[in-house]
Design an enzyme around this catalytic site. Structure first.
Site, PDB file in Angstrom:
ATOM      1  N   HIS A  99       0.836  -1.203   0.000  1.00 39.65           N
ATOM      2  CA  HIS A  99       0.000   0.000   0.000  1.00 39.65           C
ATOM      3  C   HIS A  99       0.867   1.247   0.000  1.00 39.65           C
ATOM      4  O   HIS A  99       2.056   1.218   0.328  1.00 39.65           O
ATOM      5  CB  HIS A  99      -0.915   0.039   1.231  1.00 39.65           C
ATOM      6  CG  HIS A  99      -0.161   0.205   2.517  1.00 39.65           C
ATOM      7  ND1 HIS A  99       0.608  -0.785   3.066  1.00 39.65           N
ATOM      8  CD2 HIS A  99      -0.049   1.278   3.357  1.00 39.65           C
ATOM      9  CE1 HIS A  99       1.148  -0.358   4.180  1.00 39.65           C
ATOM     10  NE2 HIS A  99       0.789   0.907   4.383  1.00 39.65           N
ATOM     11  N   ASP A 155       0.325   4.989   1.881  1.00 41.87           N
ATOM     12  CA  ASP A 155      -0.501   5.349   3.038  1.00 41.87           C
ATOM     13  C   ASP A 155      -1.702   6.203   2.648  1.00 41.87           C
ATOM     14  O   ASP A 155      -1.583   7.188   1.902  1.00 41.87           O
ATOM     15  CB  ASP A 155       0.343   6.093   4.079  1.00 41.87           C
ATOM     16  CG  ASP A 155       1.325   5.147   4.740  1.00 41.87           C
ATOM     17  OD1 ASP A 155       0.973   3.968   4.943  1.00 41.87           O
ATOM     18  OD2 ASP A 155       2.452   5.583   5.032  1.00 41.87           O
ATOM     19  N   HIS A 214       4.623   0.204   0.220  1.00 46.05           N
ATOM     20  CA  HIS A 214       5.400  -0.555   1.198  1.00 46.05           C
ATOM     21  C   HIS A 214       4.548  -1.645   1.818  1.00 46.05           C
ATOM     22  O   HIS A 214       3.316  -1.641   1.702  1.00 46.05           O
ATOM     23  CB  HIS A 214       5.988   0.369   2.267  1.00 46.05           C
ATOM     24  CG  HIS A 214       4.988   1.172   3.032  1.00 46.05           C
ATOM     25  ND1 HIS A 214       4.358   2.289   2.510  1.00 46.05           N
ATOM     26  CD2 HIS A 214       4.464   1.009   4.272  1.00 46.05           C
ATOM     27  CE1 HIS A 214       3.526   2.785   3.393  1.00 46.05           C
ATOM     28  NE2 HIS A 214       3.548   2.022   4.483  1.00 46.05           N
ATOM     29  N   ARG A 261       4.909   6.685  14.278  1.00 44.82           N
ATOM     30  CA  ARG A 261       4.950   7.234  12.915  1.00 44.82           C
ATOM     31  C   ARG A 261       4.297   8.598  12.895  1.00 44.82           C
ATOM     32  O   ARG A 261       3.272   8.791  13.563  1.00 44.82           O
ATOM     33  CB  ARG A 261       4.204   6.286  11.981  1.00 44.82           C
ATOM     34  CG  ARG A 261       4.538   6.488  10.514  1.00 44.82           C
ATOM     35  CD  ARG A 261       3.652   5.655   9.624  1.00 44.82           C
ATOM     36  NE  ARG A 261       2.498   6.430   9.200  1.00 44.82           N
ATOM     37  CZ  ARG A 261       1.489   5.938   8.495  1.00 44.82           C
ATOM     38  NH1 ARG A 261       1.475   4.676   8.144  1.00 44.82           N
ATOM     39  NH2 ARG A 261       0.498   6.716   8.142  1.00 44.82           N
TER      40      ARG A 261
HETATM   41  C1  SIN Z   1       2.990   1.327   7.853  1.00 39.71           C
HETATM   42  O1  SIN Z   1       3.121   2.500   8.159  1.00 39.71           O
HETATM   43  O2  SIN Z   1       2.334   0.963   6.895  1.00 39.71           O
HETATM   44  C2  SIN Z   1       3.714   0.292   8.687  1.00 39.71           C
HETATM   45  C3  SIN Z   1       5.083   0.087   8.194  1.00 39.71           C
HETATM   46  C4  SIN Z   1       5.859  -0.823   9.094  1.00 39.71           C
HETATM   47  O3  SIN Z   1       5.388  -1.164  10.180  1.00 39.71           O
HETATM   48  O4  SIN Z   1       6.968  -1.194   8.717  1.00 39.71           O
END
Ligand code: SIN
Length: 271
Positions: A101, A103, A246, A261
């Site tokens: 995906h 974000d 990612h 995050r």
């Molecule tokens: C995410 O923000 O999609 C999670 C990425 C991660 O946990 O590595």
């Protein structure tokens, strides 16, 4: 691009670089800031080691690149609403970001970037994989590029977040974006549909939409477009959501992986 103050080590030919020569826990100089902007444009995702960010320094670093967005699907911390926790342990039934995906493409204005700092990582596993949507676009056939040009797709947050938070009574965002997106800084084209949020292509039959999206989702899984990041405690990853996807690999259950995050606000993808 040449770098005077940053140490930049590319990790693959197409995506990803590890950055040294900067302490993200401290305010950045103008030169560091401008080289970091160049680095994220050049490499799409950049990684840092040994950066024990607290919430304040994490927010300050994020704001170097724009306003911070409040996550439309996951509640932020009580005192720092722009900060979300990313956490999995022996009680977890799922982890955020397990599928490919970019974000929050369900948002009308999807985020420019996301900055993740993990303080606790499993002994092995828990990597994050990143895919270059420029490389994926470049590898499409000329006929497929021509077909996709000008088409739009629906991105739905409901089917992503409702199963994760069944008790939350809330309407999640749904938005329509171009399938091929031109990056506002680099001018390069990239694929802008993903298997987590994108549900259908506008203006074609469901069969055609499923077939084309299925092809694109498989296409972006090609490892030639990828970089895989091995976390250590206090590593930081900063990715550009406009040109990457990612996936967080959940191969470490029942161990703990935890961090925070922030999300940098973006711009409306041009139709
Ligand atoms: C995410 O923000 O999609 C999670 C990425 C991660 O946990 O590595």
């Amino acid at each position: 691009m040449s770098y005077d103050v940053l140490e930049v080590k590319p990790l693959t030919l197409r995506i990803g670089a590890e950055i040294g020569g900067v302490d993200l826990t401290k305010p950045l100089s103008n030169r560091q800031t401008s080289e970091l902007r160049d680095a994220i444009a050049d490499y799409q995702v950049i990684f840092f080691r040994d950066q024990p960010l607290d919430h304040e320094s994490h927010i300050r670093f994020g704001r170097v690149f724009g306003d911070l967005a409040i996550h439309s699907g996951v509640a932020g911390l009580e005192d720092y609403p722009e900060v979300i926790q990313i956490h999995a342990d022996h009680t977890s039934k799922n982890v955020p970001g397990e599928n490919w995906h970019s974000d929050l493409t369900c948002d009308p204005i999807p985020p420019m970037g996301s900055i993740l700092c993990l303080h606790t990582v499993p002994e092995v596993g828990g990597d994050t994989m990143f895919a270059s949507m420029y490389a994926a676009y470049d590898a499409l056939s000329p006929k497929m590029k021509a077909y996709l040009e000008g088409m739009q797709a629906v991105h739905d947050g409901d089917h992503v977040y409702r199963p994760l938070f069944p008790d939350v009574d809330k309407k999640y965002n749904t938005s329509i974006h171009p399938i091929i997106r031109t990056h506002p800084v680099t001018g390069k084209k990239g694929i802008f549909v993903n298997s987590s949020y994108t549900t259908e292509i506008v203006g074609v039959s469901k069969d055609e939409s499923d077939a084309v999206l299925g092809y694109l989702y498989k296409h972006v899984m090609n490892p030639n477009f990828h970089v895989r990041f091995r976390w250590r405690p206090h590593s930081v990853a900063f990715w550009d959501n406009r040109c990457t996807q990612h996936l967080a690999v959940w191969d470490y259950f029942p161990q703990t992986r935890s961090g925070y995050r922030v999300t940098v606000a973006g711009d409306k993808p041009p139709a």
